[in-house]
Motif scaffolding. Structure first.
Motif, mmCIF file in Angstrom:
data_model
loop_
_atom_site.group_PDB
_atom_site.id
_atom_site.type_symbol
_atom_site.label_atom_id
_atom_site.label_comp_id
_atom_site.label_asym_id
_atom_site.label_seq_id
_atom_site.Cartn_x
_atom_site.Cartn_y
_atom_site.Cartn_z
ATOM 1 N N VAL A 159 -50.681 -7.869 44.443
ATOM 2 C CA VAL A 159 -50.267 -8.647 45.613
ATOM 3 C C VAL A 159 -51.457 -9.523 45.984
ATOM 4 C CG1 VAL A 159 -49.617 -8.547 48.047
ATOM 5 C CG2 VAL A 159 -48.662 -6.894 46.419
ATOM 6 N N LEU A 160 -51.307 -10.822 45.828
ATOM 7 C CA LEU A 160 -52.428 -11.745 45.992
ATOM 8 C C LEU A 160 -52.646 -12.168 47.443
ATOM 9 C CD1 LEU A 160 -51.688 -14.059 42.926
ATOM 10 C CD2 LEU A 160 -53.291 -12.145 43.040
ATOM 11 N N GLU A 161 -51.581 -12.198 48.218
ATOM 12 C CA GLU A 161 -51.689 -12.689 49.599
ATOM 13 C C GLU A 161 -50.492 -12.194 50.392
ATOM 14 O OE1 GLU A 161 -51.859 -17.017 51.956
ATOM 15 O OE2 GLU A 161 -52.112 -16.927 49.771
ATOM 16 N N ALA A 168 -44.049 -12.576 54.377
ATOM 17 C CA ALA A 168 -43.840 -12.860 52.955
ATOM 18 C C ALA A 168 -45.122 -12.523 52.208
ATOM 19 C CB ALA A 168 -43.473 -14.329 52.750
ATOM 20 N N ALA A 169 -45.000 -12.360 50.895
ATOM 21 C CA ALA A 169 -46.162 -12.021 50.080
ATOM 22 C C ALA A 169 -46.125 -12.790 48.776
ATOM 23 C CB ALA A 169 -46.208 -10.515 49.797
ATOM 24 N N LEU A 170 -47.318 -13.160 48.312
ATOM 25 C CA LEU A 170 -47.480 -13.780 46.998
ATOM 26 C C LEU A 170 -47.852 -12.671 46.026
ATOM 27 C CD1 LEU A 170 -47.706 -16.275 45.158
ATOM 28 C CD2 LEU A 170 -50.096 -16.486 45.909
ATOM 29 N N VAL A 171 -47.021 -12.480 44.997
ATOM 30 C CA VAL A 171 -47.157 -11.315 44.123
ATOM 31 C C VAL A 171 -47.124 -11.759 42.666
ATOM 32 C CG1 VAL A 171 -46.243 -9.030 43.559
ATOM 33 C CG2 VAL A 171 -45.895 -9.974 45.860
ATOM 34 N N GLN A 172 -48.003 -11.181 41.858
ATOM 35 C CA GLN A 172 -47.966 -11.442 40.425
ATOM 36 C C GLN A 172 -46.733 -10.774 39.809
ATOM 37 O OE1 GLN A 172 -52.009 -9.990 39.449
ATOM 38 N NE2 GLN A 172 -52.433 -12.073 38.728
ATOM 39 N N ALA A 173 -46.194 -11.433 38.797
ATOM 40 C CA ALA A 173 -44.877 -11.053 38.292
ATOM 41 C C ALA A 173 -44.861 -9.756 37.503
ATOM 42 C CB ALA A 173 -44.320 -12.177 37.419
ATOM 43 N N GLY A 174 -45.997 -9.308 36.997
ATOM 44 C CA GLY A 174 -46.007 -8.128 36.146
ATOM 45 C C GLY A 174 -46.027 -6.803 36.874
ATOM 46 N N VAL A 175 -46.078 -6.806 38.189
ATOM 47 C CA VAL A 175 -46.202 -5.551 38.934
ATOM 48 C C VAL A 175 -44.914 -4.739 38.832
ATOM 49 C CG1 VAL A 175 -45.434 -6.537 41.152
ATOM 50 C CG2 VAL A 175 -46.950 -4.541 41.116
ATOM 51 N N GLU A 260 -34.009 -15.465 32.195
ATOM 52 C CA GLU A 260 -34.418 -14.425 31.243
ATOM 53 C C GLU A 260 -35.545 -14.870 30.306
ATOM 54 O OE1 GLU A 260 -31.213 -12.118 29.536
ATOM 55 O OE2 GLU A 260 -29.845 -12.845 31.087
ATOM 56 N N GLY A 261 -36.459 -15.647 30.849
ATOM 57 C CA GLY A 261 -37.606 -16.075 30.057
ATOM 58 C C GLY A 261 -37.291 -17.127 29.034
ATOM 59 N N SER A 262 -36.096 -17.694 29.045
ATOM 60 C CA SER A 262 -35.726 -18.702 28.049
ATOM 61 C C SER A 262 -36.176 -20.102 28.443
ATOM 62 C CB SER A 262 -34.210 -18.698 27.828
ATOM 63 O OG SER A 262 -33.528 -19.056 29.015
ATOM 64 N N LEU A 263 -36.528 -20.295 29.720
ATOM 65 C CA LEU A 263 -36.969 -21.605 30.198
ATOM 66 C C LEU A 263 -38.448 -21.617 30.572
ATOM 67 C CD1 LEU A 263 -33.964 -22.565 32.518
ATOM 68 C CD2 LEU A 263 -34.305 -23.154 30.116
ATOM 69 N N GLY A 264 -39.019 -20.461 30.808
ATOM 70 C CA GLY A 264 -40.416 -20.379 31.201
ATOM 71 C C GLY A 264 -40.777 -18.950 31.541
ATOM 72 N N VAL A 265 -42.070 -18.716 31.730
ATOM 73 C CA VAL A 265 -42.579 -17.389 32.054
ATOM 74 C C VAL A 265 -42.959 -17.371 33.530
ATOM 75 C CG1 VAL A 265 -44.350 -15.670 31.555
ATOM 76 C CG2 VAL A 265 -43.448 -17.104 29.701
ATOM 77 N N ILE A 266 -42.263 -16.575 34.325
ATOM 78 C CA ILE A 266 -42.568 -16.446 35.745
ATOM 79 C C ILE A 266 -43.875 -15.673 35.876
ATOM 80 C CG2 ILE A 266 -41.800 -15.517 37.961
ATOM 81 C CD1 ILE A 266 -38.901 -15.761 36.831
ATOM 82 N N THR A 267 -44.858 -16.281 36.516
ATOM 83 C CA THR A 267 -46.164 -15.628 36.634
ATOM 84 C C THR A 267 -46.423 -15.067 38.032
ATOM 85 O OG1 THR A 267 -47.199 -17.772 37.106
ATOM 86 C CG2 THR A 267 -47.223 -16.991 34.804
ATOM 87 N N ARG A 268 -45.802 -15.672 39.049
ATOM 88 C CA ARG A 268 -45.954 -15.138 40.398
ATOM 89 C C ARG A 268 -44.868 -15.710 41.290
ATOM 90 N NH1 ARG A 268 -51.710 -18.160 41.741
ATOM 91 N NH2 ARG A 268 -50.883 -20.139 42.505
ATOM 92 N N ALA A 269 -44.676 -15.062 42.418
ATOM 93 C CA ALA A 269 -43.625 -15.499 43.341
ATOM 94 C C ALA A 269 -43.994 -15.131 44.764
ATOM 95 C CB ALA A 269 -42.300 -14.841 42.968
ATOM 96 N N TRP A 270 -43.566 -15.967 45.681
ATOM 97 C CA TRP A 270 -43.577 -15.600 47.094
ATOM 98 C C TRP A 270 -42.256 -14.902 47.377
ATOM 99 C CZ3 TRP A 270 -47.133 -15.586 50.927
ATOM 100 C CH2 TRP A 270 -48.308 -16.314 50.729
ATOM 101 N N VAL A 271 -42.333 -13.684 47.908
ATOM 102 C CA VAL A 271 -41.124 -12.914 48.182
ATOM 103 C C VAL A 271 -41.060 -12.551 49.659
ATOM 104 C CG1 VAL A 271 -40.863 -11.996 45.852
ATOM 105 C CG2 VAL A 271 -42.316 -10.788 47.497
#
Length: 537
Positions: A159-161, A168-175, A260-271
């Motif tokens: 969780v970056l922020e 809301a939180a900025l979170v790396q996608a691999g968690v 499903e990763g066919s257009l790009g790799v999600i690296t982080r998101a605000w949730v």
């Protein structure tokens, strides 16, 4: 999960697998339901049985520290967690194994990996927790690539922020789910997103598959909890603006949610976060007639009460998982702001209007810890967590144990249920698998339910994958013909593609392919999942 070992072939942790008295009771219960079943236990084979060859590719020196060519690691990343994945592993049949597993620790390393794979014509399969049940992480990509890598993002897990003002939180996608909640809990927040795969699935996986959580109504899909996304593509980075809502054209987030990763790799998101619940209420309502339970749930879904749990089990599902001989509705409410007594009281009034009865009173609690539970709710929650482990144990005993999940409008539900039941039973007869079909609701909406059908059948060891594939084909066709969706929350992957292609409008599919050509011109990203591989030059 600290101190535990992930299974390379099946669900979850090795230490948590079904064993001892649980295994004996599972076998006895199955034998009572299907007395002709051969329940001989089959063990996973040695890794050498798979004959995994050497990697066909070599990573650049700058990426070498991120790369694994270990056979166990590669096999663990060669499949998801569907019934057919587990059985193929038990049978020593995993023909599509990635050449390398790559674990980036930063977005810049993701960029570097995609640059390398783009130039070298290497297929890239984004991988979170590996819990896909539709072939979404299987490197079944054809022979037009020089190799395939599994891009495991679980090292990007922070969780970056946290924006407490906007909650809301900025979170790396691999968690993974538990680690995400561990980081949010000290601040009093939760994402409030708990799919059955929670312990072994990632935020990025939820986003990429448009996953549905455990809660039956209101903010149950990951879409509802997404404020913005940042995505790395072979053509560059796409980042949407943080907004509570916007009418400015088609949503960029919606383009990547479910891709499903066919257009790009999600690296982080605000949730979007939630305050942790303080007030809870739980009840278990029995219905002598399943159809009466369906009508009660429809009334609840259209009442505006928005229960957190509204899980209706038909009599067979209730018998298998909760020990009840009648249809059971597991009902729950929770709030961080106010007591929920009035909501539960009104919901129970609606249930009684449709013939519902309570074996024990509803329970109301105020706390910051354990959720309110009834005995039946306890039994259901326990079985819900153990289901995947028990599925593996039954699969190893030659049983066919798998599910179909869908959604339809209320006016179509009876026809959809009948079509699935007929198709499944006919297919089981055709393949010689004696079994039962069950149904439960996982999510409900004012305009329709999300039925979740279960198959429990006695298979023939060595043929259960083929038997299941026949049943799957028959039921999937029935779902599409009846006007339901091929998937409500399990994604498309490679296994649902034939029926997704029938459901997806042709012009939209063409527009999606055009978008992929812009974002992923070499067609390296998860080819075959959602979209076919692009033709080679």
């Amino acid at each position: 999960m600290k101190g535990k070992t992930r299974s390379w072939w099946g669900w979850g942790n090795v230490e948590d697998a079904v064993a001892g008295t649980e295994g004996e009771e599972l076998t006895r219960r199955t034998a009572r339901m299907l007395p002709n079943a051969d329940l001989t236990v089959h063990e996973a084979p040695a890794l050498e049985v798979f004959g995994v060859g050497a990697s066909r590719i070599k990573a650049p020196d700058a990426l070498s520290a991120l790369v694994s060519a270990d056979v166990r690691d590669r096999l663990a990343h060669s499949h998801g967690q569907a019934f057919r994945d587990v059985v193929r592993a038990l049978l020593g049949r995993l023909p599509h194994v990635p050449d390398l597993v790559v674990r980036p620790t930063s977005e810049s390393e993701v960029v570097h990996v995609l640059d390398w794979c783009h130039e070298a014509n290497i297929a890239v399969i984004p991988f979170g927790g590996g819990s896909s049940v539709v072939g979404g992480v299987e490197p079944r990509v054809g022979d037009q690539y020089t190799g395939a890598v599994s891009l495991d993002l679980t090292s990007m897990d922070q969780v970056l922020e946290v924006d407490a003002t906007s909650r809301a939180a900025l979170v790396q996608a691999g968690v993974l789910g538990p680690h995400l909640e561990e980081q949010l809990r000290p601040r009093g927040y939760t994402l409030r997103f708990f799919p059955q795969s929670f312990e072994f699935s990632s935020l990025g996986g939820w986003l990429a598959t448009r996953a549905g959580g455990h809660f039956a109504t209101h903010l149950t899909h990951i879409d509802d909890l997404t404020e913005s996304l940042r995505v790395v593509t072979p053509s560059g980075i796409v980042e949407s603006r943080r907004l509570p809502g916007s009418g400015a054209g088609p949503s960029p987030d919606r383009m990547f949610l479910g891709s499903e990763g066919s257009l790009g790799v999600i690296t982080r998101a605000w949730v979007r976060l939630q305050d942790r619940p303080r007030w809870r209420a739980g009840a278990s309502v029995a219905f002598a007639q399943y159809d009466a339970g369906v009508r009660a749930v429809r009334a609840l879904s259209q009442s505006g009460l928005n229960p957190a749990n509204c899980r209706l089990l038909d009599p067979m599902e209730a018998l298998i998982n909760a020990g009840s001989a009648t249809a059971v509705l597991v009902l729950g409410f929770e709030s961080a702001d106010h007591p929920v007594d009035a909501w539960m009281d009104r919901a129970l009034e609606l249930c009684r209007d449709h013939g519902g009865t309570l074996d024990e009173p509803a329970r109301y609690t105020e706390s910051t810890g354990r959720a309110a539970r009834t005995a039946a709710a306890d039994a259901w929650r326990s079985s819900f967590v153990r289901m995947p482990y028990q599925r593996d144990a039954l699969a190893a005993r030659g049983m066919i144990v798998e599910t179909f999940e869908t959604a339809c409008t209320w006016d179509r539900f009876d026809a959809v249920r009948a079509a699935v039941d007929d198709a499944a039973r006919d297919a089981m007869r055709q393949v010689g698998a004696e079994g039962v079909v069950t149904c439960r609701f996982t999510h409900v909406y004012p305009d329709g339910p999300a039925p979740y059908f279960g198959i429990y059948a006695a298979g023939r060891w060595g043929r259960t994958v083929e038997q299941w594939d026949e049943i799957k084909h028959a039921v999937s066709g029935a779902l599409i013909a009846a006007g339901a969706t091929i998937t409500h929350h399990h994604a498309v992957g490679r296994d649902h593609r034939p029926w997704y292609d029938q459901q997806c409008p042709d012009l939209f599919a063409a527009a999606l392919r055009a978008g992929k050509k812009v974002l992923d011109p070499a067609g390296i990203l998860n080819p075959g999942a959602v979209l076919d591989p692009l033709p080679t030059a």
